[in-house]
Design a protein around this motif. Structure first.
Motif, PDB file in Angstrom:
ATOM      1  N   GLY A 154      14.193  -8.281  28.589  1.00 31.14           N
ATOM      2  CA  GLY A 154      13.854  -7.329  29.577  1.00 31.14           C
ATOM      3  C   GLY A 154      12.804  -8.300  30.457  1.00 31.14           C
ATOM      4  N   ALA A 155      12.734  -9.573  30.112  1.00 30.89           N
ATOM      5  CA  ALA A 155      11.732 -10.285  31.237  1.00 30.89           C
ATOM      6  C   ALA A 155      12.193 -10.904  32.309  1.00 30.89           C
ATOM      7  CB  ALA A 155      10.989 -11.292  30.072  1.00 30.89           C
TER       8      ALA A 155
ATOM      9  N   SER B 228       8.928  -5.266  37.784  1.00 28.49           N
ATOM     10  CA  SER B 228       9.045  -4.505  36.470  1.00 28.49           C
ATOM     11  C   SER B 228       9.812  -5.306  35.272  1.00 28.49           C
ATOM     12  CB  SER B 228      10.137  -3.402  36.889  1.00 28.49           C
ATOM     13  OG  SER B 228      10.833  -3.784  37.889  1.00 28.49           O
ATOM     14  N   SER B 229       9.440  -6.681  35.144  1.00 30.39           N
ATOM     15  CA  SER B 229       9.435  -7.356  34.138  1.00 30.39           C
ATOM     16  C   SER B 229       8.863  -7.036  32.943  1.00 30.39           C
ATOM     17  CB  SER B 229       9.035  -8.782  34.356  1.00 30.39           C
ATOM     18  OG  SER B 229       9.233  -9.598  33.251  1.00 30.39           O
TER      19      SER B 229
ATOM     20  N   MET C 131       2.779 -10.912  32.492  1.00 24.87           N
ATOM     21  CA  MET C 131       1.982 -11.978  33.410  1.00 24.87           C
ATOM     22  C   MET C 131       3.203 -12.164  34.456  1.00 24.87           C
ATOM     23  SD  MET C 131      -0.492 -14.089  34.182  1.00 24.87           S
ATOM     24  CE  MET C 131      -1.374 -14.935  32.968  1.00 24.87           C
ATOM     25  N   LEU C 132       4.312 -12.522  34.162  1.00 29.44           N
ATOM     26  CA  LEU C 132       5.397 -12.472  35.297  1.00 29.44           C
ATOM     27  C   LEU C 132       5.189 -11.443  36.275  1.00 29.44           C
ATOM     28  CD1 LEU C 132       8.469 -14.155  33.668  1.00 29.44           C
ATOM     29  CD2 LEU C 132       6.708 -15.440  34.955  1.00 29.44           C
ATOM     30  N   ALA C 133       5.134 -10.173  35.663  1.00 25.59           N
ATOM     31  CA  ALA C 133       5.224  -9.084  36.556  1.00 25.59           C
ATOM     32  C   ALA C 133       3.930  -8.752  37.422  1.00 25.59           C
ATOM     33  CB  ALA C 133       5.148  -7.639  35.609  1.00 25.59           C
TER      34      ALA C 133
END
Lengths: 273, 120, 322
Positions: free
Chosen positions: A208-209, A138-139, A143-145
């Protein structure tokens, strides 16, 4: 802020690469053929995740303003590339940074020693990875998510595999019980770092990342306790926790890992392989 | 000298009757052998893929996953410890299988029907 | 049924290309030959993990690292398929491993040569796996069912190995001067050992005749060697590398390449244990096996405990129900 996100991504990439590298050292030397194959599969998962993360890190790096790009890393080889206007790729990041620019946690660079030590390292790390990547899904960073979404399936399997081995060795023979307990004790001091945020993580928090490690920590402890108990083992006594990996201050082991890992790129620079 | 009975493949289910020979090699320390059956996609049968060693059933399933599905070969795995496989005896093959040979009327091609006939 | 008629049935089956399966009657020598050949083949896969395994931690890019690890892991898988096939003949894997460690069982001599540069990963994939495929494709039709099925699986996976090896060589050959030199150096060192992989010449190969009759083997050593040389010479030319054999030349009359004299003295010495890495390879395997003993025991012990607990639970439940 983008530099912070770069560090954050690199930290995850470095964890995956160094852990995968360590596991890959087992290939051809496992205790039984089936498990030799199993541990190589896991190493491949980590390497695959490392590649996705390095590719993203390279994108983040290449998007930085030029003056930042030439100072972000200490490596002369990378600085030279930047000055020549080259864009960096996954291999530049993996093969041309020295230890002080690596941000992996100390745990993953610890040597394999024997099957118990390897399992202890994997177990602590897999539990962390599982709750960490679950939260990373939920980042706010898309991309990370999406990398988290894909990775979680593999990590769930890694966690099952290493937990089962902790239980098997803990509840196996007297010898395996002792070896497993000893390995868990010895690696315990490297676990504190997993859930201690580095400055770049705190700086990013409001975007929020990153994952809130405050949520991961109690889940980690609960799962670790549960498995260790089932294995008829004891939770290691609390101790002074080592820190530093996330900020580039490593154990002596990383230098040797990198000397081997980066040998070709250092001895034969700027070539296609 | 210690002698251990060896069992040949497919004899496993008939342990008492079918010791194939003796060896001085002790295999009791070895993880048991398992047969692996893989369903390659939903809707198909599980098919024998091969065998492997594992300490228990859970490990056998996981080992099968790591050994036999590295290239997307499967969506489901069965394992069974090899000693539980009972097999027909090849010496009985004529008695068991030959009688089916002259029952060709069981096959649709046995019936001579006009080409104009459709949907049958 | 009497012994001769079993023998006749067996011979007829083999002659009419009907596979022999584990529970079928087979001559003792057929069984022994298969155990020898399949276990030797399995050992080659396992020992063969070591020379390439050397370079997993030193691969020059992340992509190469992943490919090499997957490839060496595949070899472990191939060893496993083959051990399983041999186990259907009534020998346990542990016993085969013991034969390897005691020196009673052999493995392919090629793995007693050292891997000195990255280009060796290319040369092994291209030449060693190439030669192996040449040997193995006919084995997919070998007369013993489990062996043939294992080989089908192996061959399916093996073709990626040769391709990745050739790709490494091609990249080097098209690279900088030092890369090209590295590629040529690897070809120079691996060429002769690779063509020796097909085994001694037919005249000195004691088992060939019988194995051909049993349809375990389909082609002789020399036939396969010639086929390998014919295709590989062309592939080397394609990427601008020189095969290190001054006597190599196309023979219009035979439609094949003539090649120079093979140093069989070297071959037999490496087989006998005098290769550059024989000791090292075997020691490494033994060490892995011995260091793993407590792990294997622990897993067995745990499985035993779990079984017992389950039985006690079942017994208690039954008692409660009664």
């Amino acid at each position: 802020m983008n530099q912070q996100l770069l560090f954050y991504t690199l930290q995850l990439a470095d964890n995956a690469l160094i852990n995968g590298h360590r596991l890959s050292e087992w290939c051809g030397h496992g205790p039984v053929l089936e498990q030799d194959i199993a541990i190589s599969n896991i190493a491949l998962d980590h390497l695959g995740r490392a590649r996705s993360l390095y590719q993203y890190a390279a994108e983040l790096f290449n998007a930085l303003p030029p003056e930042e790009r030439s100072t972000v890393f200490n490596s002369p080889a990378l600085q030279e590339k930047v000055q020549m206007g080259a864009l960096l790729d996954e291999d530049d990041l993996a093969y041309l940074r020295d230890g002080w620019d690596f941000r992996n946690v100390l745990l993953v660079e610890q040597p394999n020693e024997d099957w118990a030590f390897t399992i202890a390292r994997s177990f602590y790390f897999d539990v962390h990875n599982f709750y960490f990547f679950e939260a990373l899904k939920s980042s706010t960073d898309k991309m990370l998510a999406s990398i988290a979404e894909k990775s979680l399936k593999e990590i769930a399997y890694h966690l099952r595999w290493s937990s089962e081995w902790v239980i098997r060795l803990g509840d196996g023979t007297d010898e395996s019980h002792q070896r497993m307990q000893n390995a868990l004790n010895e690696r315990w001091m490297f676990t504190g770092e997993l859930n201690t945020p580095a400055t770049f993580e705190l700086n990013l928090q409001e975007t929020g990342a990153p994952v809130d490690l405050g949520i991961v920590a109690p889940r980690w402890m609960q799962k670790v306790t549960e498995v260790i108990t089932e294995a008829t083992l004891k939770l290691p006594a609390s101790t002074w926790m080592q820190q530093g990996g996330k900020n580039g201050v490593h154990s002596e082991h990383l230098g040797y890992v990198l000397a081997e890992l980066q040998f070709m790129q250092r001895a034969y620079p700027d070539m296609e392989w | 000298m210690n002698l251990f009975r060896v069992f040949r493949y497919g004899d496993y289910g008939d342990r008492e009757a079918a010791a194939a020979g003796e060896t001085k090699y002790d295999t009791r320390a070895e993880w048991p052998l398992w047969e692996v059956f893989i369903r390659s996609k939903a809707g198909l049968d599980h098919k024998h893929a091969g065998s492997l060693h594992a300490a228990d059933a859970a490990m056998a399933v996981e080992n099968a996953r790591d050994v036999y599905t590295r290239r997307m070969e499967g969506v489901s795995i069965w394992v069974v410890e090899s000693k539980y496989i009972h097999a027909s005896d090849p010496a009985d093959a004529e008695m068991l299988y030959d009688p089916a040979h002259d029952k060709i009327y069981r096959h649709p091609t046995f019936y001579n029907l006009p080409d104009e006939l459709k949907h049958m | 049924m009497t012994e001769p008629s079993l023998q006749q049935q067996f011979d007829e089956k083999v002659a009419s290309e009907i596979a022999i399966e584990p529970r079928d009657w087979m001559p003792d020598d057929y069984r022994k030959t298969l155990i020898r050949q399949i276990s030797q083949h399995a050992h080659s896969e396992i020992v063969g993990m070591l020379p390439e395994g050397n370079w997993i931690t030193r691969a020059p890019s992340l992509r190469r690292k992943a490919v090499l690890l997957a490839k060496v892991q595949d070899e472990g898988g191939h060893g496993l398929y083959l051990y399983s096939a041999a186990e259907t003949l009534g020998i346990s894997r542990d016993e085969m491993i013991e034969q390897l460690h005691s020196g009673k069982a052999k493995y392919s001599s090629i793995f007693n040569y050292p891997t000195l540069t990255w280009a060796d990963m290319g040369a092994i994939g291209w030449l060693v796996d190439g030669a192996a495929i040449m040997n193995q494709v006919p084995l997919c039709r070998t007369s013993y069912g489990p062996y043939a099925r294992a080989m089908v699986r192996v061959c399916k996976e093996e073709s990626f190995h040769q391709r990745q090896g050739f790709e490494i060589m091609m990249t080097l050959a098209n690279g900088t001067a030092v890369q090209k030199k590295m590629a040529q150096d690897a070809l120079n060192r691996w060429w002769w050992p690779s063509i020796m992989m097909f085994g001694p010449p037919d005249a000195d190969s004691p088992h060939t005749q019988q194995s051909m009759e049993w349809r375990i083997k389909r082609f002789t050593n020399d036939e396969l060697r010639q086929k390998f040389i014919d295709v590989t010479v062309e592939q080397a030319r394609l990427i601008g590398l020189t095969v290190p054999d001054p006597d190599l030349k196309w023979n219009e009359a035979t439609g094949h390449y003539d090649y120079g004299k093979i140093d069989w003295e070297e071959f037999w010495n490496v087989v006998k244990g005098n290769g550059p890495c024989n000791k090292q390879r075997l020691e490494t395997r033994k060490k892995a096996w011995e260091n793993g003993a407590w792990v294997r025991e622990a897993a067995s012990a745990y499985a035993g405990k779990r079984r017992q607990r389950q039985q006690e639970k079942n017994a208690a439940a039954e008692a409660a129900a009664a």
